[in-house]
Write a protein that holds these residues in place. Structure first.
Motif, PDB file in Angstrom:
ATOM      1  N   GLU A  20      -9.647   8.203   2.653  1.00  0.00           N
ATOM      2  CA  GLU A  20      -8.562   8.011   3.410  1.00  0.00           C
ATOM      3  C   GLU A  20      -8.143   6.933   2.412  1.00  0.00           C
ATOM      4  N   LEU A  21      -8.760   6.973   1.184  1.00  0.00           N
ATOM      5  CA  LEU A  21      -8.356   5.481   0.506  1.00  0.00           C
ATOM      6  C   LEU A  21      -7.431   5.197  -0.412  1.00  0.00           C
ATOM      7  N   ILE A  22      -7.493   6.134  -0.925  1.00  0.00           N
ATOM      8  CA  ILE A  22      -5.952   6.685  -1.240  1.00  0.00           C
ATOM      9  C   ILE A  22      -4.557   6.268  -0.553  1.00  0.00           C
ATOM     10  N   ALA A  23      -4.065   7.158   0.531  1.00  0.00           N
ATOM     11  CA  ALA A  23      -3.703   6.445   1.412  1.00  0.00           C
ATOM     12  C   ALA A  23      -3.669   5.686   2.094  1.00  0.00           C
ATOM     13  N   GLY A  24      -4.886   4.943   1.913  1.00  0.00           N
ATOM     14  CA  GLY A  24      -4.485   3.147   2.257  1.00  0.00           C
ATOM     15  C   GLY A  24      -4.062   2.346   1.637  1.00  0.00           C
ATOM     16  N   LEU A  25      -3.562   2.769   0.117  1.00  0.00           N
ATOM     17  CA  LEU A  25      -3.165   1.583  -0.919  1.00  0.00           C
ATOM     18  C   LEU A  25      -2.275   1.834  -0.862  1.00  0.00           C
ATOM     19  N   VAL A  26      -1.552   1.195   0.351  1.00  0.00           N
ATOM     20  CA  VAL A  26      -0.243   0.169  -0.009  1.00  0.00           C
ATOM     21  C   VAL A  26       0.336  -0.958   0.761  1.00  0.00           C
ATOM     22  N   PRO A  27       0.826  -1.524   0.152  1.00  0.00           N
ATOM     23  CA  PRO A  27       1.372  -3.346   0.547  1.00  0.00           C
ATOM     24  C   PRO A  27       0.321  -3.692   2.007  1.00  0.00           C
ATOM     25  N   PRO A  28       0.300  -4.498   2.163  1.00  0.00           N
ATOM     26  CA  PRO A  28      -0.829  -5.180   3.217  1.00  0.00           C
ATOM     27  C   PRO A  28       0.633  -5.700   4.119  1.00  0.00           C
ATOM     28  N   ALA A 104      10.408  -0.419  -4.401  1.00  0.00           N
ATOM     29  CA  ALA A 104      11.553  -0.536  -4.926  1.00  0.00           C
ATOM     30  C   ALA A 104      11.319   0.605  -6.217  1.00  0.00           C
ATOM     31  N   HIS A 105      10.699   1.188  -6.505  1.00  0.00           N
ATOM     32  CA  HIS A 105       9.686   2.065  -7.538  1.00  0.00           C
ATOM     33  C   HIS A 105       9.879   3.740  -6.542  1.00  0.00           C
ATOM     34  N   ASP A 106       9.371   4.649  -7.031  1.00  0.00           N
ATOM     35  CA  ASP A 106      10.209   6.701  -6.256  1.00  0.00           C
ATOM     36  C   ASP A 106       8.244   6.091  -6.193  1.00  0.00           C
ATOM     37  N   LYS A 107       7.894   7.096  -4.743  1.00  0.00           N
ATOM     38  CA  LYS A 107       6.846   7.872  -4.698  1.00  0.00           C
ATOM     39  C   LYS A 107       6.504   8.761  -5.112  1.00  0.00           C
ATOM     40  N   PRO A 108       4.301   9.023  -5.174  1.00  0.00           N
ATOM     41  CA  PRO A 108       4.029   8.738  -4.865  1.00  0.00           C
ATOM     42  C   PRO A 108       3.807   7.302  -5.962  1.00  0.00           C
ATOM     43  N   ALA A 109       3.606   6.159  -4.831  1.00  0.00           N
ATOM     44  CA  ALA A 109       3.074   4.879  -5.793  1.00  0.00           C
ATOM     45  C   ALA A 109       1.858   3.801  -5.035  1.00  0.00           C
ATOM     46  N   THR A 110       0.772   3.394  -5.517  1.00  0.00           N
ATOM     47  CA  THR A 110      -0.729   3.176  -4.779  1.00  0.00           C
ATOM     48  C   THR A 110       0.012   1.575  -4.938  1.00  0.00           C
ATOM     49  N   PHE A 111      -1.033   0.677  -4.292  1.00  0.00           N
ATOM     50  CA  PHE A 111      -0.673  -1.114  -4.359  1.00  0.00           C
ATOM     51  C   PHE A 111      -2.644  -1.167  -3.578  1.00  0.00           C
ATOM     52  N   GLY A 112      -2.561  -2.069  -4.242  1.00  0.00           N
ATOM     53  CA  GLY A 112      -3.731  -2.496  -4.227  1.00  0.00           C
ATOM     54  C   GLY A 112      -4.355  -4.019  -4.893  1.00  0.00           C
ATOM     55  N   THR A 113      -6.073  -4.006  -3.996  1.00  0.00           N
ATOM     56  CA  THR A 113      -6.169  -5.374  -4.997  1.00  0.00           C
ATOM     57  C   THR A 113      -7.385  -4.762  -6.182  1.00  0.00           C
ATOM     58  N   PHE A 114      -7.903  -5.232  -7.142  1.00  0.00           N
ATOM     59  CA  PHE A 114      -8.397  -5.045  -7.501  1.00  0.00           C
ATOM     60  C   PHE A 114     -10.206  -4.344  -7.631  1.00  0.00           C
ATOM     61  N   VAL A 115     -10.634  -5.554  -6.125  1.00  0.00           N
ATOM     62  CA  VAL A 115     -11.937  -4.283  -5.659  1.00  0.00           C
ATOM     63  C   VAL A 115     -11.436  -2.975  -5.103  1.00  0.00           C
ATOM     64  N   GLU A 116      -9.908  -3.055  -4.072  1.00  0.00           N
ATOM     65  CA  GLU A 116      -9.525  -1.987  -3.684  1.00  0.00           C
ATOM     66  C   GLU A 116     -10.522  -0.617  -4.594  1.00  0.00           C
ATOM     67  N   GLN A 127     -13.897  10.337 -12.905  1.00  0.00           N
ATOM     68  CA  GLN A 127     -12.985  11.267 -12.418  1.00  0.00           C
ATOM     69  C   GLN A 127     -12.209  11.160 -12.319  1.00  0.00           C
ATOM     70  N   LYS A 128     -12.405  11.492 -10.459  1.00  0.00           N
ATOM     71  CA  LYS A 128     -11.879  12.169  -9.746  1.00  0.00           C
ATOM     72  C   LYS A 128     -10.660  10.603  -9.112  1.00  0.00           C
ATOM     73  N   ALA A 129     -11.145   9.658  -9.255  1.00  0.00           N
ATOM     74  CA  ALA A 129     -10.305   8.445  -9.323  1.00  0.00           C
ATOM     75  C   ALA A 129      -9.152   8.612 -10.372  1.00  0.00           C
ATOM     76  N   ARG A 130      -9.193   9.298 -11.191  1.00  0.00           N
ATOM     77  CA  ARG A 130      -8.652   9.192 -12.774  1.00  0.00           C
ATOM     78  C   ARG A 130      -7.418  10.064 -11.850  1.00  0.00           C
ATOM     79  N   GLU A 131      -7.932  11.318 -11.513  1.00  0.00           N
ATOM     80  CA  GLU A 131      -6.851  12.301 -11.168  1.00  0.00           C
ATOM     81  C   GLU A 131      -6.056  12.240 -10.443  1.00  0.00           C
ATOM     82  N   GLN A 132      -6.579  11.144  -9.531  1.00  0.00           N
ATOM     83  CA  GLN A 132      -5.823  10.928  -8.303  1.00  0.00           C
ATOM     84  C   GLN A 132      -5.208  10.119  -8.466  1.00  0.00           C
TER      85      GLN A 132
END
Length: 340
Positions: A20-28, A104-116, A127-132
């Motif tokens: 769920e973490l990647i899917a949740g990386l969108v603007p609040p 404005a950017h083509d997707k897929p794209a992520t948006f999150g805070t540093f801590v996220e 490795q998995k986070a980098r791949e995603q």
């Protein structure tokens, strides 16, 4: 508006599955409808319009394709921008611009805070986070701050590998990339990693005053317990009421990346007996909570001390000064129930 309902944040400890973490990386919610066109630069601060135009050009530029581009660095000129770093004080619209870039950017794209993002790495492994994240066309990082050497090395490596994979990166912070970590740990021992991180970005300075405090320099006076009782009785929507000290204790049991989910659908918070925070670790967790409240436009009402007394003088003069000042700015906006 929903019927009145009172809950306690201290009763909430949400769990988030790794997928769920990647899917949740969108603007609040606070930034779900912003755009470059809705950004209003201050005419007296030309760097604000410059930052908007630079970032808009960056996210709409098309990357070069093909094997030769990969073999020879994308065919770009030496010094070509791999990412844009928005540097400026709190309240000048950096997060608005960052969210505008995501929209404005083509997707897929992520948006999150540093801590996220650091939480994502902790949950998935590097490795998995980098791949995603390498599958993204754009990675937006808000509140980019390096608070310990481990984060410095890890995020420096991640940024290099993402840009090598052709991912565009936009970051915001109150600190220039070459100065990240100063005053918080022995940054001189990690100059190589910090410089490698700085080399990934072109810096776009944004000058200006905090828009949240134009005409509202301090938060309202604290209420009495009886006044909080009346607010709770007459409130509409979902209100979270907690004793301030108990809430601070509870924050230590919830990872900061889950504070947004802990707030959930809360419309307002009522804090009983606000007092000055004496411990820096506790203060930083509180800052993270206020950031997520600001994202969601959660109103604040409190008894005890006024909200500008939550941090000690030593904290406001120390290595995390900019974090605490940004937090006070946001507390004032939320307690004053401004529309910004």
């Amino acid at each position: 508006m929903n019927a009145s309902q009172t809950v306690a944040l201290t009763d909430r400890n949400p769990r988030v599955a790794p997928d769920e973490l990647i899917a949740g990386l969108v603007p609040p919610p606070h930034f779900e409808n912003v755009s470059f066109d809705s950004y209003r630069p201050d005419p007296a601060q030309p760097s604000q319009a410059d930052a908007r135009d630079t970032l808009r050009d960056f996210v709409t530029a098309k990357p070069k394709q093909g094997m030769l581009a990969k073999l020879f660095g994308g065919g770009e000129k030496k010094g070509a921008t791999k990412g844009v770093y928005l540097d400026g004080g709190y309240g000048v619209g950096k997060t608005h611009l960052l969210a505008s870039a995501w929209h404005a950017h083509d997707k897929p794209a992520t948006f999150g805070t540093f801590v996220e993002y650091t939480s994502l790495i902790g949950a998935l492994g590097f490795q998995k986070a980098r791949e995603q994240l390498s599958q993204m066309k754009l990675v937006c990082i808000d509140e980019f701050e390096l608070d310990d050497p481990g984060d410095t090395v890890m995020m420096s490596r991640l940024m290099r590998e993402l840009t090598d994979a052709g991912v565009k990166i936009v970051a915001t912070s109150n600190t220039l990339p070459g100065a990240l970590g100063q005053g918080r740990f022995a940054a001189q021992d990690f100059l190589r990693e910090i410089q490698a991180l700085a080399d990934q970005f072109s810096v776009q300075r944004i000058d200006g005053d905090d828009y949240r405090h134009r005409g509202a320099p301090t938060p309202p006076e604290a209420l009495t317990s009886a006044e909080l009782d009346e607010l709770a009785a007459n409130a509409e929507g979902i209100v979270a009421r907690d004793r301030f000290g108990e809430l601070l204790d509870h924050l230590s049991t919830v990872h900061p990346s889950r504070y947004g989910r802990m707030l959930g659908d809360v419309d307002a918070v009522l804090w009983d007996d606000v007092e000055t925070i004496e411990n820096e670790g506790v203060a930083l967790r509180f800052v993270a909570l206020v950031d997520r409240m600001y994202d969601r436009g959660v109103d604040i009402h409190n008894s005890g001390a006024r909200l500008d007394a939550v941090f000690t003088d030593d904290m406001l003069a120390g290595g995390y000064k900019k974090k605490y000042l940004r937090c006070l700015s946001r507390l004032t906006a939320l307690a004053g129930r401004e529309e910004k």
